[in-house]
Each structure stands twice: as structure tokens, then as C-alpha cells.
Enzyme design. Sequence first.
Site, PDB file in Angstrom:
ATOM      1  N   ARG A 115       1.858   3.385   2.996  1.00  0.00           N
ATOM      2  CA  ARG A 115       1.113   2.169   3.333  1.00  0.00           C
ATOM      3  C   ARG A 115       1.155   1.235   2.122  1.00  0.00           C
ATOM      4  O   ARG A 115       0.401   1.410   1.141  1.00  0.00           O
ATOM      5  CB  ARG A 115      -0.330   2.520   3.712  1.00  0.00           C
ATOM      6  CG  ARG A 115      -1.118   1.312   4.193  1.00  0.00           C
ATOM      7  CD  ARG A 115      -2.492   1.692   4.703  1.00  0.00           C
ATOM      8  NE  ARG A 115      -3.152   0.554   5.311  1.00  0.00           N
ATOM      9  CZ  ARG A 115      -4.026  -0.226   4.678  1.00  0.00           C
ATOM     10  NH1 ARG A 115      -4.361   0.027   3.435  1.00  0.00           N
ATOM     11  NH2 ARG A 115      -4.576  -1.256   5.308  1.00  0.00           N
TER      12      ARG A 115
ATOM     13  N   HIS B 262      -7.520   4.215 -14.546  1.00  0.00           N
ATOM     14  CA  HIS B 262      -6.766   4.771 -13.410  1.00  0.00           C
ATOM     15  C   HIS B 262      -7.054   6.255 -13.308  1.00  0.00           C
ATOM     16  O   HIS B 262      -7.151   6.946 -14.329  1.00  0.00           O
ATOM     17  CB  HIS B 262      -5.268   4.557 -13.636  1.00  0.00           C
ATOM     18  CG  HIS B 262      -4.396   5.471 -12.824  1.00  0.00           C
ATOM     19  ND1 HIS B 262      -3.744   6.558 -13.378  1.00  0.00           N
ATOM     20  CD2 HIS B 262      -4.086   5.461 -11.511  1.00  0.00           C
ATOM     21  CE1 HIS B 262      -3.053   7.173 -12.427  1.00  0.00           C
ATOM     22  NE2 HIS B 262      -3.240   6.536 -11.295  1.00  0.00           N
TER      23      HIS B 262
END
Lengths: 344, 344
Positions: free
Chosen positions: B297, B122
Site C-alpha cells: 500500500r 522511527h
Amino acid sequence: MTASTSQATQSKSLPPADAKARVSQFMQQLQDNICQNLQQLDGVATFQEDTWERAEGGGGRSRVLRDGGVFEQGGVNFSEVWGSHLPSSILAQRPEAAGHKFYATGISLVLHPRNPYIPTVHLNYRYFEAGPVWWFGGGIDLTPYYPFAEDVAHFHSTLKQACDAHHPEYYPVFKPWCDEYFYLKHRQEMRGVGGIFFDYQDGQGHLYRGPNIENPAAVYSNQIGTIESRTWEELFAFVHSCGEAFLPAYVPIVEQRRLMEYGDRQRNFQLYRRGRYVEFNLVYDRGTIFGLQTNGRTESILMSLPPVVRWEYGYKPEPNTPEAELYETFLKPQDWADWTSQVR
Amino acid sequence: MTASTSQATQSKSLPPADAKARVSQFMQQLQDNICQNLQQLDGVATFQEDTWERAEGGGGRSRVLRDGGVFEQGGVNFSEVWGSHLPSSILAQRPEAAGHKFYATGISLVLHPRNPYIPTVHLNYRYFEAGPVWWFGGGIDLTPYYPFAEDVAHFHSTLKQACDAHHPEYYPVFKPWCDEYFYLKHRQEMRGVGGIFFDYQDGQGHLYRGPNIENPAAVYSNQIGTIESRTWEELFAFVHSCGEAFLPAYVPIVEQRRLMEYGDRQRNFQLYRRGRYVEFNLVYDRGTIFGLQTNGRTESILMSLPPVVRWEYGYKPEPNTPEAELYETFLKPQDWADWTSQVR
């Protein structure tokens, strides 16, 4: 506030001296009865029990069934805990409990069937005492993967009957409360088709805690029910009926769907939709977050998470499919208990 | 505070007039470069791009690669947004920004490889401007499923080199900050083996925001770094180096592990451990929770969740297995950058 209004919103009674023992015994008997019936329904797997103790006081018995004939995973937990003070999140709702010891007992259940045509179901009932206050809370809700209106109508009708036997205002208030609570704001979807949910039922005249600040978009935010006060015995009898309604509400749906054949498409959609269950429980569910943040028994709390889950970026159901119908009709509030009379 | 101390903790410089454009361009070039290299590494799948706009201002481009030769799912997102005010959660940390418009741009990346011997990775870097204040934040961390000390040592050494080129205090402060941030309190486990993490780097002399109240158990809670102030250019150059370090830190690990054979045992353990990734991102991760609660989103935010995940009640690794070694050694803070000299 007039004297008569004040009178009407006071609880008629204190809990009986053996209230805790009676509720605890009921919760354990309910766990036993449900597990016995689910095991018989499953036909393959049996519940494995873990008993556990809590350092501050109390403990529980967690029961998990896995890789069964019907249930890929099912958990039915009983717990009974006590301590020196309630956490601040609850005290904010019940300031009268501040400075008092507390007692809490409850049952919680989540079943994840393997066949995608059988819905997932969740149940939780709980009882609290803390100094001068006591209350019941909980509910039950259904999360189908495929749209069978008659299953949902049966589920809601059974719950409505259980409610109506105690007060005509219960179902009309607790059904929308459930729709509102099990709502994923970031998806603008309900988790499933709801059921009933209530909290802080202490015998005073308030059925409903007012607007849900966590979900301002909810259509029912401003609905508040106020009825005459009820005794502890009346509320316990109501929760008793709710608990007893679980098997007749859910088992006939399992029996109706368990032999339906399904393929990869249905299985994949089920695993995808299970992702919403995870999102709800970890992002929104008060019980889960409260438990994780207060050093609860993690394995028992997260027993609610499905055994296998899928996420898929940008998934949208194809128009005019059962998957699309689930989104369009079933994941929005509907008057399910009156469905039969409306549709047929 | 003496005058000289005060001097030392003031930022030397304001951002240049074209700061936003330069950072935004860098973030987009980094996205392009990383996607191009990952696609080549994967060899099978390609990134699909979705561009999106935000009603209040700004937008982004989300890129997702699925069912690849190496990556079961990978997402690399760029976004650039602006608005009338920062959310209260950020204003609490940066009160000087209150009443000012804000600008934010960033890149985030999560890769879920199929082979359980390749770690998940990540990365997120971000830049904010709001009235009189500006800052950089972000980091990168590795989540292995199987314990290869040399892979972790390589990852950390590469990050340490990138940090050391800018300031000798960066790695010693940002490495433990990462250990502390990616911590699952309810499991008492780190999410993985960490990397580096920092926030609110504004050129003033504070490297570290002090105790992490969300994780009081963290061993590094009281560590606070204070160094001389740095210019905007110095910090941008540092973040630039961090971004550039991603490919050399991660790609050699993929190349080392991608052809290793694995079976159901390794795959099942990977899917189980992925559950921790979900738990962290939905329960603790500030960016995820902030995004979900502020109508971000959803599909881009939850792109970080793994494509397939398993939960298993009561799982414990067998003693003296690689799975047990992961828990015992790798999910606890270690001095990985110095691992080689310690162990061999």
C-alpha cells in the site's frame, strides 16, 4: 538468419578517429548555448559553475542557477569520464565491452520553474565507447503540473520534427520508449507527458532493446523497432538535432506561461507533484542509482531533485478540477504530436 | 562443528500454537498505546485511521496525525499479512522458508516534529513465520537536526536498559548494527544517531548476520555476535520490552525541546536534513523498496516521507556552528549510552 538480414543489422561504420573529441565538443557547446539562452530567459539569476575531477579519470562542469525570475532551480551538467572497465550493470547490456577501457561523455539538464503553470523539463544525451562497441543514448521529457494540451502538443511536435528529419521510425519508437521508462510502477502513473528516450543506439538495426523488465505493466513492452543500419555520422547528426531541439521545444512554453498568476493552491499542487519527481529519480532512474552506487559526484547527480517538495498522505485531486485532469489525461500515454488534428 | 557447539546454536523451542495471535495482539496494543500517548503529547491533532485489506491475504490499519501542536506529521501503522510464499529477497536469507506459506505482522512508526530542536524518530518491529522457521526483527532510531548530546544519551541509555534486561550482548551488537544499517553511502553519513536494529532473530545463537555487503565502509562490518540459544518466549519478551521502551526513550526529549524558540535558519536546516531521510528511505531502506516493488500500500509505505523537504545544491554547514557539530560528531558512530560518563 540469412546473409542479407545479417548485413542489414551490421553497423555500416566505425566511429571516426576524432569521435570522442567531436561528441565532447558538441556536448560542451550545447551546454554553453542552453545556459546562455536560459539565463536570458530567466532574466534574474545566473549560472554558477563548479568544475570537478574524477579520481579514476575525467571530470565535468556542473552549472546551477537558483532563485531566478523563472527558475527556482536549474542545473545543466557536462561530464566526460573514462576508466578501466564499465560497471557490471552496463556490461550486462553490452557484453562485448567486457575487458575493455571505456569512455563516456554526456549532458544532463533539469529545470524546476517557480510558476506551477510552467512544466519541469529534463534532458540527457550521452555517448559511450568501450573496445569494439560504441553507442548513443538519452532523451528529453516534460513534466507539467497543470494540463495545457497545446503546450504538450508543441513539445512533442518539435521533437517529432527533429526525429523525422533523420528517420521516420525514430519518433514512433522513441516516444513510447520514453512513456515506458518514466513510469512510477508503485503509483501506476507516468512521471509526466514524456517526450523521447532511447539507449544503446550503435548503428545496428535495433531501435529498441525489447521488453522493459522493470515495468511489465507498460503498454509498449512488446514493441520492437528494426530498421536498416546507420553510420556513426548519421547517429551523431541525429543526437545533434535532438540537442538543438531543446530550446525550440521548451522556451515557447515558458514564454506562454511565465506571466500567468497563480496562488497557494497551484503552488501546493506543484510541490506535491514534485514528490513524484523525487520518487522516480531515487527509486527507478538508472542514471541516478548508478551514479550514487558508484561514487559519482553526489551533488551533481542529485541536482535533479527539486528545491522544495511536499508529501501528503492520501491526497486525491477533486473531481472535475485541472488537477484531476492532469491525472486522468496527461499522466497516461497520449498521441501528443497528433493532438491538434485530433482535438480541434 | 562439535556436538556441543551445534547444541548451543539450536533454538530451544518452537513457537507456541498461539504465537501469531499473541504477537499480532501485542503489535496492535502497542499501536493503540503509542497513538494515545502521542495524541496527548501533541495536544492539538488526532490520529486518523485507514483500515485496508490486501488481496492475497491480510491487511492493516494506518494512522496518521497531521498539523499538530508538536508533530507536523506522524504515522503509526499496524499490518498483518499472509500469503503463499515469501519474496525471493527474504528467501535468500531464509532458504528453509522456500515452498512454505508465510505470515508476517508488524508495527512501524515515523514522527516528523515541526520544531527543529525535536528529533525525528522511527520504529519498526516485525514477526515472521514460514514453515519451519520464525523470526523477530526491527529496531528504533533517532534523527536529530540539532546537536543535544544529553537527548541522544537519554535515548540510547533507555534502549540499552531495555536490552540489558534480556541479555548483556543485545545492546553491544544491535547498536552498531543500527549505525551500519542507517547509513547513506553516497553521502558518507549516518542518517542520524542510530539506536538499535536487528533482524532474523530466531532463537539460534546468531545475533548478527555478518558483514553488510550494502555498506562495505561500515566500521562494524566484521563484528559478529554469538550467544546461547533463546526460546521464542524469551525473544518475544525482548521485543515486547523494545516496544515498551519507545515512549520513555522519546517523549522526554519532546517535552524538553518543544517550547524552544527557533527561526528560519533552524527551520531551513531541518527541511534540508529531511532530504537525507527521503534519500535513505527511497534508495536504501529494504522495507520501503520491498514494499514499493511488491505492490504494497504505497500511501502507508511512503507515510515515512516528511511533509515538506528542501534540497540545496552544494550546501555545507559553516564551521563552528551547531549545524557543523551535527555533521562532525552526531552523524558518526558514538558510544552514546556511555556519553554522560565520558563528557561530564
